[in-house]
Write a protein that holds these residues in place. Sequence first.
Motif, PDB file in Angstrom:
ATOM      1  N   ILE A 287      31.023 -24.750  -2.666  1.00  0.00           N
ATOM      2  CA  ILE A 287      31.714 -26.003  -2.338  1.00  0.00           C
ATOM      3  C   ILE A 287      32.988 -25.796  -1.521  1.00  0.00           C
ATOM      4  N   LEU A 288      33.512 -24.582  -1.472  1.00  0.00           N
ATOM      5  CA  LEU A 288      34.770 -24.329  -0.784  1.00  0.00           C
ATOM      6  C   LEU A 288      34.546 -23.506   0.480  1.00  0.00           C
ATOM      7  N   ARG A 289      35.387 -23.756   1.473  1.00  0.00           N
ATOM      8  CA  ARG A 289      35.424 -22.888   2.647  1.00  0.00           C
ATOM      9  C   ARG A 289      36.534 -21.876   2.403  1.00  0.00           C
ATOM     10  N   MET A 290      36.160 -20.610   2.207  1.00  0.00           N
ATOM     11  CA  MET A 290      37.122 -19.571   1.871  1.00  0.00           C
ATOM     12  C   MET A 290      37.245 -18.499   2.951  1.00  0.00           C
ATOM     13  N   GLU A 291      36.432 -18.574   4.003  1.00  0.00           N
ATOM     14  CA  GLU A 291      36.483 -17.590   5.073  1.00  0.00           C
ATOM     15  C   GLU A 291      36.282 -18.286   6.413  1.00  0.00           C
ATOM     16  N   TYR A 292      36.912 -17.740   7.466  1.00  0.00           N
ATOM     17  CA  TYR A 292      36.791 -18.330   8.792  1.00  0.00           C
ATOM     18  C   TYR A 292      35.353 -18.277   9.296  1.00  0.00           C
ATOM     19  N   GLU A 293      34.580 -17.320   8.801  1.00  0.00           N
ATOM     20  CA  GLU A 293      33.188 -17.202   9.246  1.00  0.00           C
ATOM     21  C   GLU A 293      32.321 -18.347   8.737  1.00  0.00           C
TER      22      GLU A 293
ATOM     23  N   PRO B 107      31.225 -22.071   8.657  1.00  0.00           N
ATOM     24  CA  PRO B 107      31.402 -23.149   9.649  1.00  0.00           C
ATOM     25  C   PRO B 107      32.238 -24.302   9.096  1.00  0.00           C
ATOM     26  N   TRP B 108      33.014 -24.913   9.982  1.00  0.00           N
ATOM     27  CA  TRP B 108      33.854 -26.058   9.602  1.00  0.00           C
ATOM     28  C   TRP B 108      33.115 -27.349   9.894  1.00  0.00           C
ATOM     29  N   ASN B 109      33.305 -28.356   9.041  1.00  0.00           N
ATOM     30  CA  ASN B 109      32.863 -29.728   9.293  1.00  0.00           C
ATOM     31  C   ASN B 109      33.857 -30.646   8.601  1.00  0.00           C
ATOM     32  N   PRO B 110      33.840 -31.939   8.884  1.00  0.00           N
ATOM     33  CA  PRO B 110      34.852 -32.844   8.316  1.00  0.00           C
ATOM     34  C   PRO B 110      34.950 -32.819   6.794  1.00  0.00           C
ATOM     35  N   LEU B 111      33.854 -32.512   6.111  1.00  0.00           N
ATOM     36  CA  LEU B 111      33.919 -32.453   4.653  1.00  0.00           C
ATOM     37  C   LEU B 111      34.860 -31.353   4.170  1.00  0.00           C
ATOM     38  N   ARG B 112      35.116 -30.378   5.016  1.00  0.00           N
ATOM     39  CA  ARG B 112      36.018 -29.287   4.642  1.00  0.00           C
ATOM     40  C   ARG B 112      37.455 -29.759   4.476  1.00  0.00           C
ATOM     41  N   LEU B 113      37.788 -30.945   4.974  1.00  0.00           N
ATOM     42  CA  LEU B 113      39.142 -31.463   4.822  1.00  0.00           C
ATOM     43  C   LEU B 113      39.526 -31.606   3.342  1.00  0.00           C
TER      44      LEU B 113
ATOM     45  N   ASN C  83      38.950 -29.435   1.096  1.00  0.00           N
ATOM     46  CA  ASN C  83      38.970 -28.087   0.511  1.00  0.00           C
ATOM     47  C   ASN C  83      39.960 -27.934  -0.644  1.00  0.00           C
ATOM     48  N   PRO C  84      41.238 -28.310  -0.465  1.00  0.00           N
ATOM     49  CA  PRO C  84      42.189 -28.131  -1.571  1.00  0.00           C
ATOM     50  C   PRO C  84      41.864 -29.002  -2.781  1.00  0.00           C
ATOM     51  N   LEU C  85      41.357 -30.214  -2.549  1.00  0.00           N
ATOM     52  CA  LEU C  85      40.995 -31.088  -3.669  1.00  0.00           C
ATOM     53  C   LEU C  85      39.802 -30.531  -4.430  1.00  0.00           C
ATOM     54  N   TYR C  86      38.817 -30.024  -3.688  1.00  0.00           N
ATOM     55  CA  TYR C  86      37.659 -29.417  -4.347  1.00  0.00           C
ATOM     56  C   TYR C  86      38.105 -28.209  -5.175  1.00  0.00           C
ATOM     57  N   ALA C  87      39.041 -27.433  -4.619  1.00  0.00           N
ATOM     58  CA  ALA C  87      39.523 -26.246  -5.322  1.00  0.00           C
ATOM     59  C   ALA C  87      40.261 -26.630  -6.601  1.00  0.00           C
TER      60      ALA C  87
ATOM     61  N   MET D 116      43.342 -21.707   1.446  1.00  0.00           N
ATOM     62  CA  MET D 116      42.445 -22.850   1.221  1.00  0.00           C
ATOM     63  C   MET D 116      42.888 -24.073   2.019  1.00  0.00           C
ATOM     64  N   PHE D 117      44.205 -24.295   2.113  1.00  0.00           N
ATOM     65  CA  PHE D 117      44.698 -25.414   2.914  1.00  0.00           C
ATOM     66  C   PHE D 117      44.417 -25.182   4.390  1.00  0.00           C
ATOM     67  N   ARG D 118      44.637 -23.960   4.856  1.00  0.00           N
ATOM     68  CA  ARG D 118      44.411 -23.664   6.268  1.00  0.00           C
ATOM     69  C   ARG D 118      42.937 -23.791   6.635  1.00  0.00           C
ATOM     70  N   LEU D 119      42.053 -23.311   5.748  1.00  0.00           N
ATOM     71  CA  LEU D 119      40.619 -23.366   6.045  1.00  0.00           C
ATOM     72  C   LEU D 119      40.034 -24.767   5.898  1.00  0.00           C
ATOM     73  N   ALA D 120      40.834 -25.694   5.388  1.00  0.00           N
ATOM     74  CA  ALA D 120      40.396 -27.091   5.377  1.00  0.00           C
ATOM     75  C   ALA D 120      40.392 -27.675   6.785  1.00  0.00           C
ATOM     76  N   LEU D 121      41.085 -27.000   7.690  1.00  0.00           N
ATOM     77  CA  LEU D 121      41.230 -27.465   9.071  1.00  0.00           C
ATOM     78  C   LEU D 121      40.479 -26.541  10.025  1.00  0.00           C
ATOM     79  N   PRO D 122      40.086 -27.055  11.189  1.00  0.00           N
ATOM     80  CA  PRO D 122      39.360 -26.223  12.169  1.00  0.00           C
ATOM     81  C   PRO D 122      40.319 -25.370  12.988  1.00  0.00           C
ATOM     82  N   LEU D 123      41.051 -24.481  12.307  1.00  0.00           N
ATOM     83  CA  LEU D 123      42.049 -23.644  12.962  1.00  0.00           C
ATOM     84  C   LEU D 123      41.499 -22.247  13.211  1.00  0.00           C
ATOM     85  N   PRO D 124      42.000 -21.567  14.233  1.00  0.00           N
ATOM     86  CA  PRO D 124      41.561 -20.188  14.480  1.00  0.00           C
ATOM     87  C   PRO D 124      42.235 -19.233  13.512  1.00  0.00           C
ATOM     88  N   PRO D 125      41.721 -18.026  13.356  1.00  0.00           N
ATOM     89  CA  PRO D 125      42.365 -17.032  12.492  1.00  0.00           C
ATOM     90  C   PRO D 125      43.785 -16.718  12.964  1.00  0.00           C
ATOM     91  N   THR D 126      44.624 -16.296  12.052  1.00  0.00           N
ATOM     92  CA  THR D 126      45.990 -15.913  12.386  1.00  0.00           C
ATOM     93  C   THR D 126      46.042 -14.438  12.763  1.00  0.00           C
TER      94      THR D 126
END
Length: 389
Positions: free
Chosen positions: A158-164, A166-172, A174-178, A361-371
């Motif tokens: 249910i969570l996006r935990m890695e940049y690999e 894929p992102w979609n709007p449901l990932r927004l 992420n912190p609430l799901y966590a 988790m907050f960063r991966l909720a958004l379609p941002l590139p790796p740091t």
Amino acid sequence: MTLIRNLPTTRTDTPAATREPVVLSAESVEAIGRELDAIRDRVVAGLGTADRDYILGVVRTQRRLELAGRALMFVGFLPPAWIAGTAALSVSKILDNMEIGHNVMHGQYDWMRDDMLHSSSFEWDNVCPSDQWRHSHNYMHHTYTNILDMDRDIGYGILRMEYEQPWNPLRLGNPLYAFALMMLFEWGVMLHDLEYENVLKGKRKWSDVKGLVAGWWHKVRRQVTKDYIVHPALTGPLFPLTFAGNLTANLVRNVWAFSVIFCGHFPSGAQVFTQEETAEETRGEWYVRQMLGSANISGGPLMHLATGNLSHQIEHHLFPDLPAHRYPEIAEEVRDICERYGLPYTTGPLWKQVASVWVKMFRLALPLPPTEDDAPAMIIERHRETAAA
């Protein structure tokens, strides 16, 4: 000889933008494997009375805490007694799940031949049936640690935990799901083997999951009856207070277990892999993957006990079936191996690791590139003929 993908590290002695990648040769990988095998063999050869006395002592402490917590609930109308009783039950549940349940079900004490502490017969204070946990954790997670689309602990489905991923709007969300998973963690662990996303996609049929559901019903009925009906009823008019105390103890255990587990797998520095990169691994390559994909929590003896020694997550992933209380004594050797071969040994205090996980988790909720911290900093060489062998 071929190269597999660049792997990030937590080395911070050189700016991310300028540091040169560390190259770990195939020969070095296998040398690491031999050194770690030697550590394991030495610990196994030394198992005995001290290890037996240790785990039996933890079991006695856990049972006394539970008994004290249950007893204090009979005078729970006194706020200090309710707080003390809830605290005792919380610690009891943490010990039962972390230092006893998790480690016993890994087979760490099977050599004792004690039915009470054997992985095949132990049942923990948790809504997840132990046999289902052994499959989702011992087999799926520890075999395919941090391999994308194989290790379902990467985000628990249910969570996006890695940049690999894929992102979609449901990932927004992420912190609430966590947050929801953290509060209801034992229930999330119970549902883990369902692979609900595959059920929704039609990849799993009812015939595939009906056995799981039967196991849930049996275990949930038992746990709910114990915590929310029988023990509250025993305190008569204090039923609501005892109910609240048991609920609070379960929530405390859930938050603690979630935090410890996520700190061991997802803070900055932990690495993920693809199925192609890990195909036909040698023993040494498997060891290196465990070290690169895990992170430790620094602290003293009480911290290690409360985490079930998962504060030594690196050592646990290297040796999941060794008694966990042995991890502190081998940690310096493992760290020395990492330093000699240029591997990261990711560790930090609890607050720092927790903060790192939540920022991620907050960063991966958004379609941002790796740091820059996620930039490649290590290359691992593989001999294809060796891997195939």
